[in-house]
Structure formats: C-alpha cells, structure tokens
Write a protein that holds these residues in place. Sequence first.
Motif, PDB file in Angstrom:
ATOM      1  N   ASN A 151      -3.826  -5.245  -5.957  1.00  0.00           N
ATOM      2  CA  ASN A 151      -3.816  -4.606  -4.863  1.00  0.00           C
ATOM      3  C   ASN A 151      -4.107  -2.980  -4.965  1.00  0.00           C
ATOM      4  OD1 ASN A 151      -3.341  -7.035  -3.202  1.00  0.00           O
ATOM      5  ND2 ASN A 151      -1.103  -6.525  -3.068  1.00  0.00           N
ATOM      6  N   SER A 152      -3.124  -2.576  -6.020  1.00  0.00           N
ATOM      7  CA  SER A 152      -3.684  -1.126  -6.134  1.00  0.00           C
ATOM      8  C   SER A 152      -4.926  -0.826  -6.863  1.00  0.00           C
ATOM      9  CB  SER A 152      -2.467  -0.640  -7.179  1.00  0.00           C
ATOM     10  OG  SER A 152      -2.526  -1.229  -8.446  1.00  0.00           O
TER      11      SER A 152
ATOM     12  N   TYR B   3     -14.497  -7.906  -1.709  1.00  0.00           N
ATOM     13  CA  TYR B   3     -13.257  -7.985  -2.510  1.00  0.00           C
ATOM     14  C   TYR B   3     -13.158  -8.911  -3.757  1.00  0.00           C
ATOM     15  CZ  TYR B   3     -10.990  -6.553   1.904  1.00  0.00           C
ATOM     16  OH  TYR B   3     -10.370  -5.731   2.958  1.00  0.00           O
TER      17      TYR B   3
ATOM     18  N   ARG C 236      -7.784   4.173   6.918  1.00  0.00           N
ATOM     19  CA  ARG C 236      -7.862   3.342   5.753  1.00  0.00           C
ATOM     20  C   ARG C 236      -6.970   2.168   5.508  1.00  0.00           C
ATOM     21  NH1 ARG C 236      -8.333   5.547  -0.496  1.00  0.00           N
ATOM     22  NH2 ARG C 236      -9.240   3.696  -1.573  1.00  0.00           N
ATOM     23  N   TYR C 237      -7.548   0.923   5.654  1.00  0.00           N
ATOM     24  CA  TYR C 237      -6.669  -0.138   5.383  1.00  0.00           C
ATOM     25  C   TYR C 237      -6.483  -0.549   4.188  1.00  0.00           C
ATOM     26  CZ  TYR C 237      -7.861  -0.652  10.493  1.00  0.00           C
ATOM     27  OH  TYR C 237      -8.000  -0.410  11.778  1.00  0.00           O
ATOM     28  N   ARG C 238      -5.305  -0.722   3.723  1.00  0.00           N
ATOM     29  CA  ARG C 238      -4.556  -1.096   2.400  1.00  0.00           C
ATOM     30  C   ARG C 238      -5.043  -2.521   2.141  1.00  0.00           C
ATOM     31  NH1 ARG C 238      -4.630   3.046  -0.670  1.00  0.00           N
ATOM     32  NH2 ARG C 238      -3.019   2.032  -2.174  1.00  0.00           N
ATOM     33  N   PHE C 239      -5.407  -2.773   1.114  1.00  0.00           N
ATOM     34  CA  PHE C 239      -5.900  -4.391   0.683  1.00  0.00           C
ATOM     35  C   PHE C 239      -4.516  -4.919   0.356  1.00  0.00           C
ATOM     36  CE2 PHE C 239      -6.784  -7.504  -2.444  1.00  0.00           C
ATOM     37  CZ  PHE C 239      -7.537  -8.398  -1.947  1.00  0.00           C
ATOM     38  N   ASN C 240      -4.523  -6.136   0.785  1.00  0.00           N
ATOM     39  CA  ASN C 240      -3.515  -6.970   0.330  1.00  0.00           C
ATOM     40  C   ASN C 240      -3.862  -8.658   0.088  1.00  0.00           C
ATOM     41  OD1 ASN C 240      -1.017  -8.976   0.938  1.00  0.00           O
ATOM     42  ND2 ASN C 240       0.009  -7.211   0.722  1.00  0.00           N
TER      43      ASN C 240
ATOM     44  N   SER D  67     -14.050   1.887  -4.187  1.00  0.00           N
ATOM     45  CA  SER D  67     -14.666   2.044  -2.682  1.00  0.00           C
ATOM     46  C   SER D  67     -15.610   0.825  -2.696  1.00  0.00           C
ATOM     47  CB  SER D  67     -15.395   3.474  -2.757  1.00  0.00           C
ATOM     48  OG  SER D  67     -16.342   3.532  -3.630  1.00  0.00           O
TER      49      SER D  67
ATOM     50  N   ASN E 164      -7.613  -1.332  -4.056  1.00  0.00           N
ATOM     51  CA  ASN E 164      -7.624   0.147  -3.259  1.00  0.00           C
ATOM     52  C   ASN E 164      -7.998   1.381  -3.694  1.00  0.00           C
ATOM     53  OD1 ASN E 164      -6.267  -1.005  -0.805  1.00  0.00           O
ATOM     54  ND2 ASN E 164      -4.426  -1.046  -1.657  1.00  0.00           N
ATOM     55  N   ARG E 165      -8.406   1.395  -5.068  1.00  0.00           N
ATOM     56  CA  ARG E 165      -8.883   2.519  -5.696  1.00  0.00           C
ATOM     57  C   ARG E 165     -10.342   2.385  -5.842  1.00  0.00           C
ATOM     58  NH1 ARG E 165      -4.114   2.127  -9.292  1.00  0.00           N
ATOM     59  NH2 ARG E 165      -5.444   0.806 -10.734  1.00  0.00           N
TER      60      ARG E 165
END
Length: 378
Positions: free
Chosen positions: A75-76, A325, A26-30, A82, A79-80
Amino acid sequence: MVKTRDGVSSGKCSCDKCRPTKKPVRYRFNFLKHMNLRHGNYETITSISYLTEKYGEKRAENIFRFVKCIHKQINSGVNRISDLQASSILPWTRVRLFLLLVTLSQRGGSDYWMEKDGEVRDPPKLKVKEKDVSRVDSEEPKPYGTLIEEVMRQNINENFNESEHDENYVFSSIWANFMEGLINHFLEKVIIPNSEKKVCQQLYKPMMKIISLYNEYNELMEKSERNGFLPANQDPSASINSDVENCVENGKLQTAQRLLWQARQDIPKTISKELTLLSEMYATLSADEQDFELDEFVCSAEEYIELEYLPCLIDVLFDNCGTIYFWKIMIVLEPFFYYIEEVVDEDSASLQEESAKPDPRVVTLEKICQVAAEQDWI
C-alpha cells in the motif's frame, strides 16, 4: 460584496469565479479494496477467522502479522508511485516484471510438490514460442543473452549461464529469493523492532542504575569541590602540609581527601565496566531474541506462505494483470525477487568500520533510551 442578514457586508463573494478552487482528493490505495479479488480466495485465506480455525490462535497471530506487514509495504509503495510513472514503464521493464511473475508461478504450492498418488512431480516445462525473445537469428555472439538469462544474471546470480543450468534451477532461484525477500522484510520491519523492545525492557532498570550512579557521583564531586573539601583535578597528596601531619583534624581531612580522590578514579572505571557489560548483554539478548522469534515465525508461517499465501497472491496479480495497479505492485514487489547480500572487500570494510564505528556502549544507551521514550517508560 455579499451582505449578511443584518445588512453588514462580509467582503466575500460566493460566485463560481471567486470561490476558492478545491484541491483534488488523492485516494489512498488499499490492496484489499482496490484489487480485483472476486475470482480467488485471497480474502478468505488472509482473514484472521480462517487462520485461527486452521492453524490455531498462536500461529494465526504470527501469520496475520506477516500478511499485514506485506499489505502495508504494498500500500505505501503503490501510493508513492504516480500514474504517470507507472504508465511510463519501458517495454523491457514490463517484460522483465511479467517474466518474474510467470517464473514465480512455476514453483511452490501443493500441486507442484506432489501428485495425487503421493509421488513427487517432475519440474514443469517452460513453454517457449518460436518467436520468443530468446530466439537467436545468427551464430554471431550477442552482447546479451536470453530474457531469462539476463534476469538471472543481473538480479539473481551474476555468474549465471543458461547453458549450465536447467529451468528447475531458474524456478528454484526465483522462488527461494522471493520467499527469503518477504521473510527478511518481515524480520526487519516486525521481528527486530519487537525483539529490541523486549530486550530494552529487560535492560531498562540496569541502565537506570548506571545513570543514577553516574549522577550521584557527579553531584558528590561538584559538592566537594564547591565546599573546598577537594580541589578540582588535584591530587590531595600534593597539598599535604608536613608541619601539621600530626594534627588529628588534618589527618582526618587528609584521609577523607584521599578517599574522595580514590573514588574519583574508581567510580568512573566501575561505570565504564557496567556500561560494557550492559552493551554485551544487549548484543547477546538481542541476537537470541531475534533468532527465537524468527524460528517461531518460520515454524508458524513458512508452510502457509508457500502453500497458500503465495499461490493466492500470484492468482490475484494475474487477475489484475495489465492494470495500473498491477504495474505499481510489481515495482514494489520487484526488490523481493532480488534478495542478494552484497559482497564487499573484507579488508576495506573492516578499516571503514574501525574508523566510523561509534562506541557500542553509547549506541546501547541511546537505543534503550529511545525505546523507553517511545513506550513511555520514562
């Protein structure tokens, strides 16, 4: 079965069927990495080098903390959410989110406030196509208003009526609420914890003196009771033997008992007063420190946020409009548009607070101890 070099079977098979399935990564969004930033200067105006050169080190530090705080929230939040949730957004929600962004883009930035000759510009006109959702096909009253009216009424001002307010009011309300939402988020996540840490550091030693006094008092009482010098919870005057009142030793014992009994009454009162004073100092110092840091931040960053950061952020969002995004970020940012304090009934609220409100002295002690543990002061 698979044999090793020494001929011993390992009991494991390396074929594709027996190989354990790898969990999907799972890639973390930045925000800075995954958003298209090529067409603007967002990266430049949020860099510490740019901020330091233009605003100086002190202001740059405050601004950079704000930008990091917003990036962390985005970002957080992203990432929460889907991909399925983002792709399942209802059409009305998409329209509302996009309208908020469009309306936000109508306010702020140096181009809005001043013309080249220095004169204040007239508010921009909102262009509405003939087939816009705001068009009413009949004179029969509808249970809903125009799109703008519904957004304003539901999320900005419950008493909003489009016939009584011009578009400048709409633009100003959206912009002001969004600005206030961002700044209050920074206040909650950065300024308040930082202020509490400073105040707790100032009050740590006074708190430890109170705790030390309390511990010494308890030890004194326990030792006196254990040695039979002072019966537990008993007034010494009740145990005085009138037949031996003239004895010197009994007189000394009586005096000592009375002093200890008085101490048992007075010291807790002293500790209580000190705790009350500590709590009051904490409340006063915290409020002063928060006001100071908030004023310093606003003086440092308000101009930057309005004239540089928000216009660039809006450009980035438009450049990425329609992507997965984009919708995720708009969901994360949407609460900032609706910065409204709920109005509650004062009488019922006061009754609830009185019944459920903990002792502020205990809360103060817990807060100082918590910060002390986090900062390794203990």
